[in-house]
Enzyme design. Structure first.
Site, PDB file in Angstrom:
ATOM      1  CG  ASN A   1      52.104   5.927  19.934  1.00 19.59           C
ATOM      2  OD1 ASN A   1      51.198   6.315  20.669  1.00 19.59           O
ATOM      3  ND2 ASN A   1      52.032   5.991  18.619  1.00 19.59           N
TER       4      ASN A   1
ATOM      5  NE  ARG B   1      51.574  10.208  17.999  1.00 16.24           N
ATOM      6  CZ  ARG B   1      50.752   9.720  17.104  1.00 16.24           C
ATOM      7  NH1 ARG B   1      50.618   8.418  16.974  1.00 16.24           N
ATOM      8  NH2 ARG B   1      50.066  10.503  16.329  1.00 16.24           N
TER       9      ARG B   1
ATOM     10  CG  HIS C   1      48.989  13.206  11.622  1.00 17.13           C
ATOM     11  ND1 HIS C   1      47.990  13.270  10.674  1.00 17.13           N
ATOM     12  CD2 HIS C   1      48.851  12.016  12.233  1.00 17.13           C
ATOM     13  CE1 HIS C   1      47.273  12.165  10.710  1.00 17.13           C
ATOM     14  NE2 HIS C   1      47.775  11.392  11.651  1.00 17.13           N
TER      15      HIS C   1
ATOM     16  CG  HIS D   1      50.704  11.899   8.137  1.00 18.20           C
ATOM     17  ND1 HIS D   1      51.855  11.560   8.821  1.00 18.20           N
ATOM     18  CD2 HIS D   1      49.797  10.948   8.459  1.00 18.20           C
ATOM     19  CE1 HIS D   1      51.648  10.456   9.514  1.00 18.20           C
ATOM     20  NE2 HIS D   1      50.395  10.065   9.318  1.00 18.20           N
TER      21      HIS D   1
ATOM     22  NE  ARG E   1      40.285   9.374  12.806  1.00 16.82           N
ATOM     23  CZ  ARG E   1      41.558   9.693  13.010  1.00 16.82           C
ATOM     24  NH1 ARG E   1      41.989  10.911  12.825  1.00 16.82           N
ATOM     25  NH2 ARG E   1      42.409   8.776  13.405  1.00 16.82           N
TER      26      ARG E   1
ATOM     27  CG  ASP F   1      44.362  -2.108   4.404  1.00 18.65           C
ATOM     28  OD1 ASP F   1      44.941  -1.722   3.372  1.00 18.65           O
ATOM     29  OD2 ASP F   1      44.937  -2.725   5.320  1.00 18.65           O
ATOM     30  CG  MET F   2      44.704   3.449  -0.093  1.00 20.01           C
ATOM     31  SD  MET F   2      43.049   4.010  -0.557  1.00 20.01           S
ATOM     32  CE  MET F   2      42.930   5.571   0.304  1.00 20.01           C
TER      33      MET F   2
ATOM     34  CB  ILE G   1      48.076   6.150   1.866  1.00 23.68           C
ATOM     35  CG1 ILE G   1      47.213   5.110   2.600  1.00 23.68           C
ATOM     36  CG2 ILE G   1      47.506   6.475   0.493  1.00 23.68           C
ATOM     37  CD1 ILE G   1      45.853   5.623   3.046  1.00 23.68           C
TER      38      ILE G   1
ATOM     39  CG  ASN H   1      54.087   2.172   1.014  1.00 25.68           C
ATOM     40  OD1 ASN H   1      55.201   1.865   0.630  1.00 25.68           O
ATOM     41  ND2 ASN H   1      53.767   2.321   2.289  1.00 25.68           N
TER      42      ASN H   1
ATOM     43  CD  GLU I   1      54.022   9.972  13.334  1.00 25.23           C
ATOM     44  OE1 GLU I   1      53.225  10.623  13.994  1.00 25.23           O
ATOM     45  OE2 GLU I   1      53.692   8.979  12.667  1.00 25.23           O
TER      46      GLU I   1
END
Ligand code: AMP
Length: 402
Positions: free
Chosen positions: A7, A95, A184, A212, A245, A286-287, A335, A338, A388
């Site tokens: 990728n 990919r 995705h 996703h 985004r 970053d979550m 995310i 987790n 993936e």
């Protein structure tokens, strides 16, 4: 059979080497900061028992060609080598982000395919050029191995016109290819198939909403195993709130930003792709950081998370209406796999639609699929790890065997 999956980004190569008989990755790695003064290469050899040996290098990687050569050296030479030489690699799976309307399935790469990927560059100017570079470099390093392109957009080519068309002058679709493509796709297809296996249902009878949630995020409505709608659009900017985004906004927003703030098209592009989403709402994309901020009482971060989860809930409702009958909702990616908090918030209040979450089960960490609905929930709620690269390896194997 060994298959290498690549990728390629503008300054990175993410790779995994799969042993298809053993059905597992034996190496994964990432070359980053290609072209910078000091590049970084992390190369992990994975044992059959899951233990990994990590090797790190900090050297200049002049270009993608040099990066891939270094990766081949690591695979073939020295104590960490896993194959004798590069001819042991039977095929390379790539990919590729945007296949436009030209590709509904993975494809052996030849000059026509390369031309078609080039034609789609205007639709994915940030992604298709590095993907192409990866293909060209791999073709020169592995001249005898078939190269297969697996497109992010391919799974969504079954979306019907009423869902992929925007209400714009029709010529913008026929002449300029403006439509919903969706992304995705490899991940949505992978987790939908895993869900069918888990529910012991033929994929052709499965209705599922796959969610996703990674740095990029998208939802797909899968009807009888096929994508019938998805939240990302002509580009990966539409839909859910993401790390940086915006997702859905009023299409008139750019006019306002231009007339009111005198922003240029480039400024707006950069704003909406790189400075919005969770980063724009609370300063962290970053979550994990967002959740830490909430823990320490940051109200703005909490509001940002509410926006994030509310948008997911809206899409679940919309896609339930699209599907009519729903077997399962699936959470996946960094995310989705987790964060129990986000799963709980996104599903909260949907009991009347037959979606009830088991809060304790939702907090358990399970290897493989976690079923997190209550026993009386009409619809299954599943956490399904995505992979993936494995999907790309399997598609590559299927094609070269065929
Ligand atoms: P991906 O693009 O699938 O690698 O996902 C990246 C996102 O997953 C980042 O926003 C991470 O903060 C997030 N993530 C990874 N681990 C966790 C976790 N334990 N809890 C919440 N978010 C996580």
């Amino acid at each position: 059979m060994k298959i290498l999956v690549i990728n390629t980004g503008s300054s990175s190569i993410k790779y995994q080497l799969f042993d298809m008989e053993g059905k597992r990755a034996i190496v994964n790695g990432l070359a980053e900061k290609i072209g910078e003064d000091i590049g970084e290469l992390t190369h992990k050899v994975i044992q059959a028992d899951g233990q990994t040996q990590k090797h790190e290098f900090h050297d200049k990687i002049a270009d993608h060609g040099k990066g891939l050569e270094k990766i081949v050296d690591l695979l073939t030479i020295g104590e960490q080598a896993v194959i004798k030489d590069k001819t042991e690699i039977s095929a390379v799976g790539h990919r590729v982000v945007h296949g436009g309307e030209a590709f509904q399935t993975p494809t052996i790469i030849d000059s026509k395919v390369i031309d078609a990927i080039k034609e789609n560059i205007p639709l994915a100017p940030l992604h298709n050029p590095p993907n192409l570079m990866g293909i060209e470099v791999a073709m020169s390093i592995f001249p005898d191995a078939p190269q297969i392109a697996v497109f992010d957009t391919a799974f969504h080519q079954t979306i019907p016109a009423h869902a992929f068309l925007y209400a714009l002058p029709y010529e913008l679709y026929t002449k300029d290819r403006v439509r919903r493509y969706g992304f995705h796709g490899t991940s949505h297809a992978f987790v939908a198939n895993r869900c069918a296996e888990y529910l012991k249902k033929p994929i052709s009878e499965l209705n599922v909403i796959t969610i996703h949630l990674g740095n990029g995020a998208s939802v797909t409505a899968v009807k009888n195993g096929q994508s019938v709608d998805t939240s990302m659009g002509m580009t990966p900017l539409e839909g859910l709130v993401m790390g940086t985004r915006s997702g859905d906004v009023d299409p008139a927003l750019p006019f306002y930003l231009t007339s009111h703030l005198e922003m240029s098209i480039n400024d707006i592009d950069s704003l909406m792709n790189k400075k919005c989403g969770m980063k724009g709402l609370c300063g962290s994309n970053d979550m994990r950081e967002v959740l830490e901020k909430i823990e320490s009482g940051d109200q703005q971060a909490k509001t940002a998370l509410d926006v994030y989860c509310y948008r997911i809930k809206k899409y679940i409702g919309a896609y339930y209406a699209v599907l009519g009958r729903l077997d399962a909702v699936v959470f996946t990616a960094g995310i989705g796999e987790n964060s129990p908090d986000i799963r709980e918030l996104a599903i909260a209040g949907l009991d009347h639609m037959g979606l009830s979450i088991d809060k304790q089960q939702n907090r358990k960490r399970i290897d493989g699929i976690n079923e997190i609905n209550t026993n009386d929930s009409k619809v299954k709620i599943l956490v399904v790890p995505t992979n993936e690269e494995l999907k790309i390896a399997r598609e590559t194997e299927r094609i070269i065997k065929a």
